[in-house]
Write an enzyme that holds these catalytic residues in place. Structure first.
Site, short mmCIF file in Angstrom:
data_model
loop_
_atom_site.label_atom_id
_atom_site.label_comp_id
_atom_site.label_asym_id
_atom_site.label_seq_id
_atom_site.Cartn_x
_atom_site.Cartn_y
_atom_site.Cartn_z
N ASP A 217 -7.83 2.64 13.52
CA ASP A 217 -7.71 3.51 14.68
C ASP A 217 -6.29 3.45 15.25
O ASP A 217 -5.69 2.37 15.35
CB ASP A 217 -8.73 3.07 15.73
CG ASP A 217 -8.80 4.00 16.92
OD1 ASP A 217 -9.16 5.18 16.72
OD2 ASP A 217 -8.54 3.54 18.05
N GLU A 266 -6.44 -9.93 -1.66
CA GLU A 266 -7.11 -11.17 -2.04
C GLU A 266 -8.48 -10.91 -2.66
O GLU A 266 -9.04 -11.78 -3.32
CB GLU A 266 -7.30 -12.07 -0.81
CG GLU A 266 -6.00 -12.62 -0.22
CD GLU A 266 -6.26 -13.33 1.10
OE1 GLU A 266 -7.44 -13.42 1.52
OE2 GLU A 266 -5.28 -13.80 1.72
#
Length: 563
Positions: A217, A266
């Site tokens: 956002d 990751e």
């Protein structure tokens, strides 16, 4: 033997399928208005689970879930009190896990909203800051300043919030805090290491629960330069948006996203992210770069009329931007912040001089009149919306759909002031009507309480005409907008390949024709006169075709034989 990535030959790497998000159809669920499972009038996470089959039948690749976190709903859930929990009115973390499992079992990925610019004023950090007082470490996580004038009774600057009214609010001990949005949404201080570390923790928390990606956002507003003296509003407005603006689209925000990208990578597969960034087009690639968030929303069609020239320019510009960043483009016609496109296209076109930053401006006068003036061409608006949708779904890149657009829903204008929720409405004394009209709970059945949304009164009232567009009505109609969307998404999975297109000249400025790499062709007649149907097998059309002609305001999908 096991082959690591480093062991694979370059030609083997090239043969790997592109990441899922590059060509995905993502369906935005505004959870409080999607489906209510417990009858309290508010949509919830179990409601999403109950409608998982509907989402699978629609044919979407992913669901983007607007905020579901604990919130006082000062801004529809974008005032987050706890980033690592579920609002108890919407369910529990176990319910969230059930939802992820249900969607994944149907081949649907999950994207969640992250709101990093501000917290709720009910967030534990902000409550601690209020208690701790001036000069405390707790206040350093936010942006507190002393006021001006006698006893500091005037705000530090004359800045105005996005939702209207002052951008500063005074607290009991006399200091002021910055809120670029609602008063209940204090801005965070992204220079503070605790703020940065806590959001990394949040990203890992949801990624570990199986979330596939994040929608960020107001991604362009996190970092700020508030070096004294602070500029006035006029001085602020006069500054260029060149990466050094004190509040918006600063270059240093990408240091944050580079750290986030390391976290995303990751995971296997890497988590995705898409930026909500209202910035100059030349700066969009900074957010969509693979070492940053990886993709950025393209909102240009939200501020475009149903016009062939505008659509072609938007497509060409944004494919160029995607190529510059190495990302894919995103195509959006409606979302939770704008007037639904069936209504926008049923109102008089704005023209370039009046076109606003967001689609809500196109319907502002109509909304203020309660849907009376100017006259809405409901049938024409839906016809154009269907044509625009097929045009967009034929483009290379990902498409974002907003709940209810597959039903051809129009904006709801007839909401009493007493039932409105958008802070924009209240902070502008009704001058800006707000976004409630696109957030009305969905109609699932033509009959029954709340049109099947739930058994209790919905949190925003639904109009009687929703019955005509209820899911059970449209499922029974082969010519309905829902049937069109289902057929289009099924075909798109078969036809979508590559990330390029070739424009084919039509000899008419109001007709666009493009070809995709596998012989799939899309022709849209934006005009009022019919257009000869090109050669090819017709796979789908947004309106019934005439005898070898494409009617006005209609899109056709064709496949050339042998290609």
């Amino acid at each position: 033997m096991t082959i690591s990535v480093d062991d694979r030959r370059p030609d083997e790497l090239e043969d790997q399928s592109p990441p899922w998000w590059r060509q995905a159809v993502v369906y935005q669920v505004y959870p409080r208005s999607f489906a209510d499972a417990n009858g309290d009038g508010l949509g919830d996470i179990p409601g999403v689970v109950a409608r998982a089959d509907y989402l699978a039948e629609l044919g979407v690749d992913a669901v983007w879930l607007s905020p579901f976190y604990p919130s006082e709903l000062a801004d529809g859930g974008y005032d987050v009190a706890d980033y690592r929990d579920v609002d108890p009115r919407l369910g529990t973390l176990d319910d969230f896990d059930d939802m992820v499992g249900a969607l994944h079992a149907r081949g649907i990925r999950v994207v969640v909203d992250i709101v990093p610019n501000h917290t709720s004023d009910r967030h534990a950090w902000f409550q601690e800051a209020l208690e701790a007082g001036r000069g405390s470490a707790a206040r350093e996580r936010y942006i507190f300043r002393e006021g001006k004038g006698p006893q500091g009774a005037e705000p530090p600057t004359d800045w105005v919030s996005v939702f209207g009214g002052p951008a500063w609010e005074r607290v009991a001990d006399g200091q002021w805090y910055l809120h670029n949005f609602a008063t209940e949404q204090p801005d965070l201080n992204w220079d503070h290491p605790e703020v940065r570390a806590d959001f990394v923790r949040t990203l890992r928390f949801w990624s570990d629960r199986g979330v596939d990606g994040f929608r960020i956002d107001v991604a362009h507003m996190l970092t700020k330069d508030l070096t004294e003296p602070l500029p006035s509003r006029a001085e602020l407005d006069a500054l260029p948006f060149d990466g050094k603006h004190p509040l918006i689209d600063r270059d240093d925000v990408h240091e944050i996203y580079a750290e986030w990208r390391k976290v995303f990578n990751e995971y296997d597969p890497p988590r995705t992210a898409v930026a909500e960034a209202w910035v100059d087009p030349s700066r969009v690639p900074l957010y969509a770069h693979p070492e940053s968030l990886g993709q950025a929303f393209n909102f240009d069609l939200l501020q475009s009329d149903f016009d062939a020239g505008q659509f072609r320019q938007v497509v060409s510009d944004n494919l160029d931007l995607a190529a510059a960043s190495g990302s894919s483009s995103t195509w959006v016609l409606s979302n939770h912040d704008v007037v639904r496109h069936a209504t926008r296209y049923g109102l008089p076109p704005l023209g370039e001089q009046q076109r606003g930053r967001d689609g809500i401006k196109q319907g502002a006068e109509w909304l203020r009149s309660g849907g009376a003036e100017p006259a809405l061409d409901r049938e024409g608006g839906l016809r154009r919306a269907r044509a625009a949708t097929l045009f967009v779904l034929g483009l290379p890149g990902s498409a974002y759909l907003y709940q209810g657009e597959e039903l051809g829903l129009h904006e709801v204008a007839e909401i009493p002031a007493s039932e409105r929720q958008d802070p924009t409405f209240f902070r502008t004394a009704g001058e800006e009507i707000g976004r409630d009209g696109c957030r009305v709970p969905l109609p699932w059945t033509a009959e029954g309480p709340a049109f099947g949304f739930g058994v209790g009164a919905p949190h925003i009232p639904q109009p009687g005409w929703f019955a005509e567009s209820a899911v059970d009505v449209e499922e029974a109609d082969a010519g309905s907008t829902l049937s069109l969307y289902r057929h289009a998404l099924e075909l798109r999975h078969t036809l979508q390949t590559g990330e390029t297109l070739e424009w084919i000249e039509t000899g008419r400025p109001d007709v666009l024709h493009f070809r995709r790499p596998n012989g799939w062709e899309v022709v849209t007649n934006f005009g009022a006169e019919q257009y000869p149907l090109p050669a090819g097998d017709v796979e789908l059309s947004s309106s019934p075709l005439g005898d070898a002609v494409i009617p006005a305001e209609t899109t056709v999908w064709l496949v050339r034989p042998g290609e």
